[in-house]
Design a protein around this motif. Structure first.
Motif, PDB file in Angstrom:
ATOM      1  N   ARG A 140       0.827  -1.196   0.000  1.00  0.00           N
ATOM      2  CA  ARG A 140       0.000   0.000   0.000  1.00  0.00           C
ATOM      3  C   ARG A 140       0.868   1.255   0.000  1.00  0.00           C
ATOM      4  O   ARG A 140       1.944   1.291   0.609  1.00  0.00           O
ATOM      5  CB  ARG A 140      -0.922   0.018   1.220  1.00  0.00           C
ATOM      6  CG  ARG A 140      -1.926  -1.128   1.260  1.00  0.00           C
ATOM      7  CD  ARG A 140      -3.054  -0.840   2.259  1.00  0.00           C
ATOM      8  NE  ARG A 140      -2.574  -0.338   3.538  1.00  0.00           N
ATOM      9  CZ  ARG A 140      -2.196  -1.130   4.546  1.00  0.00           C
ATOM     10  NH1 ARG A 140      -2.219  -2.452   4.403  1.00  0.00           N
ATOM     11  NH2 ARG A 140      -1.791  -0.603   5.695  1.00  0.00           N
ATOM     12  N   ALA A 190      -1.043  -4.312  -0.961  1.00  0.00           N
ATOM     13  CA  ALA A 190      -2.048  -3.543  -1.701  1.00  0.00           C
ATOM     14  C   ALA A 190      -3.142  -4.509  -2.158  1.00  0.00           C
ATOM     15  O   ALA A 190      -2.883  -5.693  -2.396  1.00  0.00           O
ATOM     16  CB  ALA A 190      -1.402  -2.857  -2.901  1.00  0.00           C
ATOM     17  N   ASP A 191      -4.354  -4.023  -2.291  1.00  0.00           N
ATOM     18  CA  ASP A 191      -5.498  -4.894  -2.593  1.00  0.00           C
ATOM     19  C   ASP A 191      -5.280  -5.805  -3.795  1.00  0.00           C
ATOM     20  O   ASP A 191      -5.597  -7.001  -3.713  1.00  0.00           O
ATOM     21  CB  ASP A 191      -6.759  -4.042  -2.793  1.00  0.00           C
ATOM     22  CG  ASP A 191      -7.283  -3.489  -1.472  1.00  0.00           C
ATOM     23  OD1 ASP A 191      -6.920  -4.042  -0.407  1.00  0.00           O
ATOM     24  OD2 ASP A 191      -8.033  -2.495  -1.497  1.00  0.00           O
ATOM     25  N   PRO A 192      -4.743  -5.313  -4.922  1.00  0.00           N
ATOM     26  CA  PRO A 192      -4.593  -6.205  -6.087  1.00  0.00           C
ATOM     27  C   PRO A 192      -3.615  -7.363  -5.845  1.00  0.00           C
ATOM     28  O   PRO A 192      -3.641  -8.348  -6.584  1.00  0.00           O
ATOM     29  CB  PRO A 192      -4.052  -5.273  -7.176  1.00  0.00           C
ATOM     30  CG  PRO A 192      -4.406  -3.891  -6.741  1.00  0.00           C
ATOM     31  CD  PRO A 192      -4.347  -3.934  -5.248  1.00  0.00           C
ATOM     32  N   ARG A 194      -3.067  -8.739  -2.627  1.00  0.00           N
ATOM     33  CA  ARG A 194      -3.274  -9.324  -1.304  1.00  0.00           C
ATOM     34  C   ARG A 194      -3.244 -10.847  -1.341  1.00  0.00           C
ATOM     35  O   ARG A 194      -2.602 -11.498  -0.509  1.00  0.00           O
ATOM     36  CB  ARG A 194      -4.594  -8.823  -0.708  1.00  0.00           C
ATOM     37  CG  ARG A 194      -4.780  -9.226   0.755  1.00  0.00           C
ATOM     38  CD  ARG A 194      -6.004  -8.534   1.351  1.00  0.00           C
ATOM     39  NE  ARG A 194      -5.930  -7.099   1.201  1.00  0.00           N
ATOM     40  CZ  ARG A 194      -5.223  -6.305   1.994  1.00  0.00           C
ATOM     41  NH1 ARG A 194      -4.516  -6.833   2.976  1.00  0.00           N
ATOM     42  NH2 ARG A 194      -5.209  -5.002   1.803  1.00  0.00           N
ATOM     43  N   GLU A 195      -3.967 -11.441  -2.298  1.00  0.00           N
ATOM     44  CA  GLU A 195      -4.013 -12.902  -2.369  1.00  0.00           C
ATOM     45  C   GLU A 195      -2.623 -13.480  -2.641  1.00  0.00           C
ATOM     46  O   GLU A 195      -2.238 -14.497  -2.064  1.00  0.00           O
ATOM     47  CB  GLU A 195      -4.995 -13.345  -3.460  1.00  0.00           C
ATOM     48  CG  GLU A 195      -6.448 -13.124  -3.097  1.00  0.00           C
ATOM     49  CD  GLU A 195      -6.826 -13.839  -1.811  1.00  0.00           C
ATOM     50  OE1 GLU A 195      -6.473 -15.037  -1.666  1.00  0.00           O
ATOM     51  OE2 GLU A 195      -7.443 -13.201  -0.932  1.00  0.00           O
TER      52      GLU A 195
END
Length: 207
Positions: A140, A190-192, A194-195
């Motif tokens: 992030r 960061a969200d994109p 995260r996985e």
């Protein structure tokens, strides 16, 4: 002729310095708990005790010189990797410690100025790698990567001291250091991504 003579003199000094540090490592490997004295090092290196003192210094400076060589080698290895990520920094650092365990353990135990291990620390490379990961969008944008690096380094130093005390073996040392990094990366992801950054933890069954 003067520059040539001066250059040759410096070359000989550098070679004696290398010989002194290699003699120190050999003495430590042969007698891991022995007292490290200037006289013993000088005898093994084939130089006068005054030469050890003049080229390196007292015992604390010998530890410092060994630590400097450690960091030189780490930087060389990371440089060969090119654009290395934080995992490369952690893995390379641990591998370098365990490659010469007797010397590494004595260095960490006995050098009073070791602090977070060394004055020149892998923390510098870790900060840079985490800042790069943030600039690439993996972490992030609001993450303080210097603070994150310090948290990871603190956990890694804890694992290092467990290894130095022989409470964990080489593999567990590496696993704990990488686990600390994976937790930090997952928390800062960061969200994109995260996985992707949670996957190592899921593979360990910790998420």
């Amino acid at each position: 002729m003067q520059p040539v003579e001066g250059g040759l003199r410096e070359h000989h000094k550098a070679q004696r310095r290398i010989r002194i540090l290699e003699a120190t490592r050999r003495l430590l490997r042969e007698s891991p708990e022995s007292v490290l004295s200037t006289e013993r090092i000088a005898e093994r290196a084939g130089v006068a005790p005054a030469t050890v003192y003049n080229l390196i210094g007292p015992r604390d400076k010998i530890w410092e010189a060994l630590a400097t060589e450690f960091m030189d080698e780490l930087e060389r290895r990371l440089g060969e990797l090119g654009n290395c990520g934080p995992q490369d920094v952690v893995r390379s650092t641990v591998q370098l410690f365990v490659a010469d365990p007797v010397v590494s353990r004595r260095l960490v135990r006995e050098w009073e100025a070791s602090g977070l291990v060394f004055a020149r620390s892998p923390l510098t490379q870790l900060r840079r790698a985490l800042a790069d990961a943030r600039s690439q969008g993996l972490l992030r944008a609001d993450i303080d990567t210097d603070g994150l690096a310090t948290v990871v380094a603190t956990a890694c130093v804890g694992a290092l001291h467990q290894w130095v005390a022989a409470l964990i073996d080489d593999d567990r040392f590496l696993a704990r250091a990488l686990f600390a990094l994976d937790v930090a990366l997952a928390a800062a992801a960061a969200d994109p991504h995260r996985e992707q950054l949670l996957t190592p933890l899921r593979d360990r069954g910790t998420v």
